[in-house]
Structure formats: structure tokens, C-alpha cells
Write a protein that holds these residues in place. Sequence first.
Motif: not given
Length: 515
Positions: A258-268
Motif C-alpha cells: 500500500l506504500r505505492i499509494m503515496k505516489k499521487r498519480s497512482f492514488s488518483i
Amino acid sequence: MAEVGLKKWIITFTVITASLLELIDTTIVNVAIPQIQGNLGATLEDIAWLSTGYAVANVIILPMSGWLGSRFGRKNYFLTSIIVFTLVSFLCGNATSLNELILFRILQGVAGGGLISTAQAILIETWPREDVGIATALFGLGAVVGPTVGPTIGGYILEVADWPWIFYVNIPVGILAAYCTYTFIRETPKDGKGKPVDWWGIALLAIAVGSLQTVLEKGESEDWFSTPYITALAVISVFGLLLFIWRETATEFPIVNLRIMKKRSFSIGMFTSFILGFGLYGSVFVFPVFAQNLLSFTPLQTGKLFIAGGICTIAMMPFIGIMLKKGVPAQFMATGGMFLFFVFCWMLSNSTLASGTGDFFWPLVIRGFGMALLFVPLTTLAMQDLSGAEIGQGSGLNNMSRQLGGSFGIAALTTLIHVRAGFHRNNLLTNINEYNPAFTQKFNALISGFMAKGTSFLDAKLMAMKAIEGTVIKQTMLLTYSDAYWVAGLIMLFSIPLLYLQKFKKNANIVTDAH
């Protein structure tokens, strides 16, 4: 390392074929439900678990697929998923009871969940990084066209054969995909081998996502929170999700990173993929119900209507990939796609009870263009900052988000139709009174028409009231479906600003230097 020459295209064909198996089976069963119900003597509530069980198993496995590919090797996991999917397809066709068929459909969903995200990750690594837009476009052919043409294929099969053949058709395709996978796809390192297994993460994921998906699939038919088990599952899904997030951010070796959710483009991007699923699956669900229940189209007629839009999507996909490679911002193309989807919904909202098959050609063509402009740019924007092992994890989460968006879309639109039907019926009934000249004129004309055929006055009056009631029901449903189209279109339109919160890149390429 990227592949070149003929091998690159063989691998591309293989992964698209395998992912199509999973995506078509998401919707192909729907058209066969009445036949299966009659053959196995099942109730409609019980037979619905054929779709629910598949969807629940599928959405649980999707976020885990990156970890499974890392632990066992992406090629091994992909090959095993194809073999299991093919074998279980045979067992589905040979099922002799509903319980057997539901069990095999759940296993099919488990295997299918390992196909789509792993296929996407393999394809991204097969193509050179400067051509990733093209690779994503080719993958999008299956992801967008599969659920759309599923009912059409199912309709054709049921015209010439019995329901088991909707499963048997997977067998030759699966054998070919398995052979090509074993022969041509390169193995990747088993990075996760030997590391501790996050059993708590697996359990919490299954509980949280499985409960949520079941609520979405069965909520409307069970009258939502008036049913105790739906309420219990909703509570379990909320607490399960919170515990899952806590567990995955606290453990050193999470099942889902879930740490990849910190990357804005991915979470959006996950949210915009959710919106894509809402539109893609919601429209595929609502339109056939509208066409068949209200306009009396046959399932085959309805399925054929999607063909033109599917062809447009197929034709557009390579073009979208080329435009991305040339540096056209993905945000601009996705904006066009969302606007075209809104236009599609607006055109359908203007349908009448006299609408025929020809009236839906252009709206569905516009939808086909819109979906092509949406899938590839949205996926590219979501994945653009991921690299290495993050690609597999991100692909799984992104695909899960799209699947959940579809489930939310179907649940929300079904509930909207149910609620708005009562609202529109009450409004229409206010016009059914003797002080309304339009009503009295129509009512008297119907009575005269029935009496002219030899019916007594009292019987003619009763028949006229039934005819008026039939008209009210049809007009109620027409207005209700118009509301559903408007809501789907406006949600897509209002999501456009989210695209511009993601990064702009001259070439929105995904880094593909890991396994």
C-alpha cells in the motif's frame, strides 16, 4: 528486458488472449442464466451466485496477484492460472447441480484474478519503455471489449448450443494460451521466495474485500440494510478494511504494498479507474435491461448493438497508443473520453418507447470511442510513476479498483432505478383523474375501441384501466432509466478535474526495469 521481433507479438497475443478469457466470462454467463436456472431447477436468487461467487473470488485475488507473481515467478503463476481456469471451465460445463456450478465458478474467479493483472505486467515488461502506451492500448482491447462482447458471444452460443458451451469455448483458447506462455514468455526472478508469508494480510484482505463485494452484488436484491446478513457484512468490510490497511503498513513483508499509494498519480489513478469501472460495467448492465425489459429486444438483438461500438474501440486502441508515444498528454485524451461517455448517456436519456435498434447505433459508437480514449490514458497516468516490483502490485490494485467501480456502479444504478421508479410513478398517477382532459379523452377512446370489438361497457372500462396502468408502468420505467443514464454521465463528467491533479509528462511511459 524488452522483447523484439516476432516473439514480442506472440507474447502480446498470448497475454491478451488469456486476459480475454477472464474478462468475457465476467458477463457471458448472464445471458445463459434463464437456461441454467431451468436446467438445474434453481431459483433466481440462488442462480445469481454464479455471478456473485465469480466476482467475489476475482476481486479478492486481484490485489494479491502482484505478490503471488513475485513469490512463485510471474510466468509460473500466469501459466498455472491459465491451466486452472481452463480445467475449471470444463468442470463448469459438466456440473450436474447448482452447488457444483457455483463452486467451480468461484474457482474460475480465483484463477481469473491471476490472469488480468499478471497479463498486464507481462505486457508492460515485454515492450520497450518508449512503446508502453501502445502495449497498454493493446491490453485495453481485452479489458474494454471483453465485458462488452461477452453477452453477444453468449447470445450467439445459446442460439446454436446449450449453456455448457459458454464454458467449453474457453478450453481450446486456454490450451493455446498455456502453450504459448510455456514456450515464449520469459521467467522472472522469484523475489518473494523465502520471505515470510503475510497470512494475517491474506485473511483480512479476503474478509474485507469479499464482504464488500458480496454487499454490492446482493444488496439490492436483499433490500440492503433491512437484511441482517447484508448489514453484518457491511460492518465487517469496514472494520476489515481498516485492519487490513493497518496491517499492510505495519508489516515488513506485506501481501499488498500500500506504500505505492503515496505516489499521487497512482492514488488518483485508482479513483479514476474506479469511475471507469462504474461507467464501463454500469452501462453494460443498464442498457441490456432497458432494451430487453422495456423495448422488448431479444438478448441477441441487444448483444449485436454492442458490436459497432466494440469495433470502434478496437480500431482506436492502436491510435491512442501512438498518440501517447508522440507525447500527446494522457489527460487530454481521457478528458475527451469522459466527455464522449457523457454524450452517450445524454443521447440514451432521450430514448422513447418507440426507439428501435437503429436509434442506438450512434450512441453506442460514441461510447466505443469514449472507452478507447479512457482506458489507455487512465491506466498510463496511474502507472506512470511505478517501477520494478511496484508494476505488478500497482496493476493488481488498479484492476481491483476498476472491478469494484463496476460493482458499485451496478449496485448504485440498480438502487437508483428502484427508488426513482416510485417517485415517477407517483408523479404520473397525479394525472390519472377525471379532471384531466388528456386522460379522459384517452380513457374514453380506449373504452370505445374495446366496445367496438364486442366487449361490454364494464369489461371495456376494466380493460381500459389496465391499458392505462400498462402505459404508466412503461412511462415510469422510461423516466427511471433516463435518470440512471444522467447520473452515470454526470459522474463521469464531474471526474474530469481529477485528471489534472496527476503529473503531466511529455511521454507518459512506465518504467519497466524490474520483474
